[in-house]
Write an enzyme that holds these catalytic residues in place. Sequence first.
Site, PDB file in Angstrom:
ATOM      1  N   THR A  51      52.503  38.190  30.629  1.00 53.58           N
ATOM      2  CA  THR A  51      53.968  38.269  30.658  1.00 53.58           C
ATOM      3  C   THR A  51      54.443  39.537  29.951  1.00 53.58           C
ATOM      4  O   THR A  51      55.365  40.218  30.407  1.00 53.58           O
ATOM      5  CB  THR A  51      54.579  37.026  29.984  1.00 53.58           C
ATOM      6  OG1 THR A  51      54.017  35.878  30.591  1.00 53.58           O
ATOM      7  CG2 THR A  51      56.079  36.988  30.140  1.00 53.58           C
ATOM      8  N   ALA A  97      58.885  28.526  28.410  1.00 47.38           N
ATOM      9  CA  ALA A  97      60.286  28.235  28.105  1.00 47.38           C
ATOM     10  C   ALA A  97      60.949  29.519  27.622  1.00 47.38           C
ATOM     11  O   ALA A  97      60.351  30.279  26.864  1.00 47.38           O
ATOM     12  CB  ALA A  97      60.385  27.167  27.023  1.00 47.38           C
ATOM     13  N   LYS A 140      67.099  25.416  31.821  1.00 47.19           N
ATOM     14  CA  LYS A 140      66.921  24.954  30.441  1.00 47.19           C
ATOM     15  C   LYS A 140      68.250  25.129  29.714  1.00 47.19           C
ATOM     16  O   LYS A 140      68.775  26.244  29.646  1.00 47.19           O
ATOM     17  CB  LYS A 140      65.814  25.779  29.766  1.00 47.19           C
ATOM     18  CG  LYS A 140      65.701  25.506  28.271  1.00 47.19           C
ATOM     19  CD  LYS A 140      64.651  26.366  27.585  1.00 47.19           C
ATOM     20  CE  LYS A 140      64.730  26.201  26.084  1.00 47.19           C
ATOM     21  NZ  LYS A 140      63.832  27.099  25.355  1.00 47.19           N
ATOM     22  N   ILE A 143      59.020  35.659  24.515  1.00 48.99           N
ATOM     23  CA  ILE A 143      59.390  36.488  25.670  1.00 48.99           C
ATOM     24  C   ILE A 143      60.692  37.241  25.352  1.00 48.99           C
ATOM     25  O   ILE A 143      60.865  38.404  25.709  1.00 48.99           O
ATOM     26  CB  ILE A 143      59.514  35.631  26.946  1.00 48.99           C
ATOM     27  CG1 ILE A 143      58.157  34.965  27.251  1.00 48.99           C
ATOM     28  CG2 ILE A 143      59.977  36.463  28.134  1.00 48.99           C
ATOM     29  CD1 ILE A 143      58.176  33.965  28.405  1.00 48.99           C
TER      30      ILE A 143
END
Length: 511
Positions: free
Chosen positions: A15, A56, A84, A355
């Site tokens: 990622t 998430a 979310k 992230i």
Amino acid sequence: MNNRLRKITIVGGGTAGWMTALILDMVFSRTSAPKDRPRICLIESPNIATVGVGEATVPRMPVTLRQAGISERDFFRETNASFKLGVKFCNWNKDAKGNRIDYVNPFAHGQLLEGLEAAEYFLRFGNGDRDFTQSISPHDDLARLCKGGRPLGQPEFEQRFGYAYHLDAVKFAGMLTKVCTKRGVEHIQDEVQAVELDEQGNVSHLMLARKGRHDIEMVIDCTGFRGLIINKALGEPFMDYSDYLPNDRAMALQIEHPDPEKIESVTRSTALGAGWTWRVPLYNRVGTGYVYSSAHRTDDQAADEYLEWLGDSGKGLTPRVIPMRIGRVRNAWVKNCLAIGLSGGFIEPLESTAIHMVDHAVRWFAEHLPTRDIEPSLRARYNRQMNKMYDEVLDFICLHYRLGNRTDDQYWIDARTEMKIPDRLAENLELWQHRLPMEHDIEFATLFNFRVYQTVLLGKQVYDTGYGTGIRDRLRPLKKPIWFQWWKGAKVDLAQILKAMPDHKTLLRDI
Ligand code: FAD
């Protein structure tokens, strides 16, 4: 002479690597003509797997996708994403009667009512049986009803209130690979076997298993917990956070939806014996995991506890254990190497921040973008800023443990009493016994401002269970009608929102 960077090499295709490529390409294509842009090249080992978790996100993600020109529809379809609305903390604290508390930390904030914080009114007057989150935002109600993040047919990314996404990490990296290579990022599938430095200690070449020597101007180390360049080649020290945070291992499993028609629109974090579990519901499956302390449980003990928590959904499955390196490198940017993602550091995933941190790290790098001879002042400022973001996240995560009140396992007692907390947080915790968190208490916030702290303190009901006893007597004078008049209006809005919002699964199907 033009001394612009001509090439940036990213090592790592998780990622972090692909987000870095995406954001750099996005920034360059906005700000400069093609001939002036550095080329971006990403090297990824075909043999070393990505960490494969990290599903998430926080509300920065919709912003980034929109700015990068990725359609929300494509994103949902390719990554099995879901909405979310926040994190639901289950059983982290007990209330004054000893009952378990479950509360949502939503992507929404309290607000000012007649110039004073809604949180102050709530603390003074309460709101019947509704907790603070339920009083200031619809997120908890929506999640309970398994409703989605926006009305059917609404344009992409349009948010009536804050949302983020759950996503499949492996599919997300796959989607970014397609997008970035289509936009001109060079993708080399090869393994870095050695890193060569020049006399000044800059990275000059990488030795690749198949392609041989690869020249470097600027390299971004996204090699995960390995820290192949930043730690191993450049020897930048790692600042271990184990004095602050007890959890150093995780185990993960993907399970089926117990009821595929009911997809919760929050991440759940449930306190267990020696840590906490995550539950991330995607469109097609649920990602789960247990983050725990190896000082309190062996892997086998943790697996037993985790599988018991999973019940029937975990039957016959064997969890994958993931050792976690918790802390950060002293400086993320050293010489001509910048570490982004797990190679730069990691604080446990309780608030899904990694992230988000990658996103900021890349944007800040683009703001400081160096020439081939890097100005030390740029590097120094960047490093200071990154370290402040780590401090921000560390403080906020430590808060959850320090203000926990479970006594049923030595782990929770140790987490509360034996772990250090940063001085900034200690000072604030002293202060917040006497008043709620206020605007200038948090000096650096990319995500966790004073209102998020208010939500956690009130969510955990700390003022009813021993912390800051007597705070209500010290609150400023408040007029009760202001609060209940406001709530009367908010209640009507809430009813309308709950009616208007579609079932989460229906919305995802529609997308
Ligand atoms: P990795 O995924 O490990 O990728 C490393 C890459 O480097 C791979 O492509 C590998 O092939 C490559 N590589 C390594 N060595 C070489 C070499 N010699 N040559 C070439 N290539 C090489 N973040 C969130 O935001 N939300 C969450 O909910 C969340 N949950 C998490 C839960 C856990 C248990 C953990 C451990 C992390 C979680 N994270 C979360 C963090 C998130 O997973 C990471 O930030 C994210 O996946 C980025 O990882 P990465 O790309 O840095 O590393």
